[in-house]
Design a protein around this motif. Sequence first.
Motif, mmCIF file in Angstrom:
data_model
loop_
_atom_site.group_PDB
_atom_site.id
_atom_site.type_symbol
_atom_site.label_atom_id
_atom_site.label_comp_id
_atom_site.label_asym_id
_atom_site.label_seq_id
_atom_site.Cartn_x
_atom_site.Cartn_y
_atom_site.Cartn_z
ATOM 1 N N THR A 308 0.797 -1.229 0.000
ATOM 2 C CA THR A 308 0.000 0.000 0.000
ATOM 3 C C THR A 308 0.830 1.280 0.000
ATOM 4 O O THR A 308 0.265 2.369 -0.041
ATOM 5 C CB THR A 308 -0.947 0.015 1.216
ATOM 6 O OG1 THR A 308 -0.179 -0.077 2.424
ATOM 7 C CG2 THR A 308 -1.916 -1.163 1.156
ATOM 8 N N GLN A 328 -11.149 -0.612 -1.753
ATOM 9 C CA GLN A 328 -10.919 -0.786 -0.324
ATOM 10 C C GLN A 328 -12.227 -0.876 0.463
ATOM 11 O O GLN A 328 -12.258 -1.463 1.545
ATOM 12 C CB GLN A 328 -10.050 0.349 0.217
ATOM 13 C CG GLN A 328 -8.614 0.293 -0.285
ATOM 14 C CD GLN A 328 -7.732 1.351 0.348
ATOM 15 O OE1 GLN A 328 -7.470 1.315 1.545
ATOM 16 N NE2 GLN A 328 -7.282 2.300 -0.453
ATOM 17 N N ASN A 464 -5.127 0.099 2.965
ATOM 18 C CA ASN A 464 -4.119 0.974 3.531
ATOM 19 C C ASN A 464 -4.494 1.280 4.989
ATOM 20 O O ASN A 464 -5.639 1.614 5.276
ATOM 21 C CB ASN A 464 -4.055 2.271 2.718
ATOM 22 C CG ASN A 464 -2.836 3.107 3.044
ATOM 23 O OD1 ASN A 464 -2.574 3.434 4.201
ATOM 24 N ND2 ASN A 464 -2.092 3.480 2.016
ATOM 25 N N PHE A 478 -3.489 3.651 -3.358
ATOM 26 C CA PHE A 478 -2.271 2.921 -3.700
ATOM 27 C C PHE A 478 -2.525 2.140 -4.985
ATOM 28 O O PHE A 478 -3.652 2.048 -5.464
ATOM 29 C CB PHE A 478 -1.831 1.982 -2.567
ATOM 30 C CG PHE A 478 -2.782 0.845 -2.286
ATOM 31 C CD1 PHE A 478 -2.632 -0.387 -2.914
ATOM 32 C CD2 PHE A 478 -3.823 0.996 -1.381
ATOM 33 C CE1 PHE A 478 -3.502 -1.431 -2.660
ATOM 34 C CE2 PHE A 478 -4.697 -0.045 -1.117
ATOM 35 C CZ PHE A 478 -4.545 -1.265 -1.756
#
Length: 629
Positions: A308, A328, A464, A478
Motif C-alpha cells: 500500500t 478498499q 491501507n 495505492f
Amino acid sequence: MKRIFRYIYLFIMGMTVSSCNYLDIVPDNVGTLEYAFRNRNEAENYLFGCYSTMQRLSDVIYNPGFTTSAEVVYPMLETQFFNASGFNLIRGTQNSSSPVLSQWGNMYRAIRRCNIMLENIDQPIDLREAEKRRWIAETKFLKAYYHYYLIRMYGPIILIDENNPVDVDIELTKRKRATLDESFAYVVSLMDEAIPDLPPIIENRAQEFGRITKFIAMAVKAEMLVWAASPLFNGNPDYIGYQDKDGRELFPAAYDPQKWRLAADACKEAIEECEAQGLRLYDILPVNGIRNVSDELKEVLILQNILTQRWEENPELIWSLNHGFDYQGYTIPKLTTNAVGMSNSYPSNWAVPFITTELFYTRNGVPINEDVSWDYANRFSVEIGNEANQHYLKQGYETVKAHFDRERRFYAALGFDGGIWFGNGQADEETAYHVQARGLPAIAGPKSLNATNITGYWPKKLTNYLSVMDVNFSAEAFRIPMMRLAGLYLLYAEALNEAESSPTEEVYEYIDRVRHRAGLEGVREAWSTYARNPQKVTNKEGLRQIIRQERRIELAFEGQSGWDLRRWKELQSVLGSPLRGWNVSGETTADYYRPVPVIIPLFSVRDYLWPLNNYDVVVNEHLTQNPYW
C-alpha cells in the motif's frame, strides 16, 4: 504529481473509433496520421496512446490473476457495484460465444496502434535522435507485452509484426497463429531490441514517472522466459497433437530443460540491474498515523505497507501502473458503529477462503500441517486470546487456535474474528480496533461489532492502514504492483532450482532474502528444526513445492497467484474442491467456528486457456479453437 498519463484519456477518446474486426484492413485512425505525427508533441501524445491499453490492465476485477486465484471470492453472481464476471469464472461461467475477460480484440487493437507508432516515428522533424530511439524502445516493449499478455491467455497467437497495408486483399488479413515457441521467441526478441535504448532510471520524475525503464523491461523479459519454461507450456501432455488447419503442431511436444536455464539467466540479469539502480526489499516503518506501537506490530505494518505504499516511495516496486486500487470499501470490515450504516455503499464483502488462509506458515516458518510443534489437528478448536499473541489477537477474546502462533505475513495479510486491525483512524496500539466477525451483539462497546462476509476473513493487505471507514469513508490511494523485487527473487529461485539437478546455495539465498524480511529463519534451518519431513528442503522436488508456497504467501492478493497457478498447472487442484469458510451465520461461538463450503468451483483442463470467440473462428478459417473448447 504531474504524470505522462494525464493525456491518455482525452487522446484515446479522440483517436479511437468502433471497429468490427481486430485485424481491420484499414487502421481505424488512418485519416489522422498526418496530423498525429506532424511534430514532436503530437507524436508524444500518440506514444501515450500506445501506453493506454496497458494502464487499464491494473484494474484487478479484470485481471484473471486476481479473480481466478481463489485468494479472494465474491458472494454474488450479480452486483450493482462493479463488474463481477471475473470472480464468477471460478463458478464455471466461461464460454466461447462471449468469452469472459477476453483480451483478444483489445490487445490486437493496441498492437496495431504500436505498429502505427513505429511506422511513423520518422515523420516529426523536431524529434531528437536519442529521444526517437527511446520512444521506439518503449513502443517495442509495449508491443511485446501486449503479445505476451495474449500468450498467457491463449497460448499460440497471431503475431502482428507489421500492420496490413490499406489496399491489401481481404484474404491476406486472415492470418495464422504462430506456434507457441515462435510466439515466445518473438516477444523475447522485441524485448532484446528494446532494452538497450530504454533509460536506466527516470530522471525527470515530475514529467515521466511511470514510463518504461531498462530494469522494468529486463524483469518482464525474465517473467516471459519463466512462462515459456513452466509446465503449462513446456511439453504439456494435455496439448500434444493440437494442430492448426495446416497440420502444424502449435505446442511443443517435448519438455525442454534448457528453457529453465534461459529463464534463470534472465532473472539474474534483471536482479542485478534492479539492484544497480537502487532497488531493495522494502523495510521502511511508516510514520504517518502511528504513535505508540510495539516493535512486533511495527514489523507487521512494514509487511502490510509493502503493497500500500506509494510507488514513488517504495524502493521494492519494479513496476506498477497508473490505475489505483479502487476497492478498499470491499476489503475492510465494519469496525465502528458509524461504519455499519455504510454497508449499502461499502459492503466489505470480499472474502478469503481457507485454501488461502492455510497457506501461511506458523511462526516457525513451515506449513501448518508440517510443523511438529503446532497443533494442526485441533486448529479449529476455540482458545482465548493471550498475552503471547497480544499484538495480533485481542486479549481475552475467543477465537480459534488456527489464528495463534502464525507468521507475521498472516497477520499483515488477513483480517479475522478476534484479529487486531491497526489503523482506521487509531494511532496507538492500545486503542486499536479488533474484528468481531461472529453474529453476536456488541459486547465491548463500539469497537466490537457484528461485521462479516461469507468466509469470516478479509484481505487486510488490500487496505491501507490510513484508510478510515467511520462517519465517512476515506481511502488512502495505492496501486497494485505488476512486479516487485521479492517476486523477482522468488522467480529466480524457482528457475534456478528447475535448471539445476539439485538445489544450490544461490537458490536458498534468494528464498531466504524474502523469508528474513518476514521475520523467519532460513528455509533450511526452519525445515530441519520444525518440519515433519526435514528432507523436503534438500531435494529439487521438495524445494519446488516450498518455493511455490513461498511465492503464493509473499505475493498474496497482488494479482500474481492466479497466473502462477496456471503456469504450474495447479489451478485445477486449487479449484477442485469446495472453497470453505466459517459458518458466519452461526449464533454461538462453537457454531460459528464450523467449516462450511461457501462456493463450489468448476474448473477443468480446458479452462487453463481462454477460448477464442466463435465468431473469430468462423470469420478466419485459419484459426482453430483452443483445446477442449
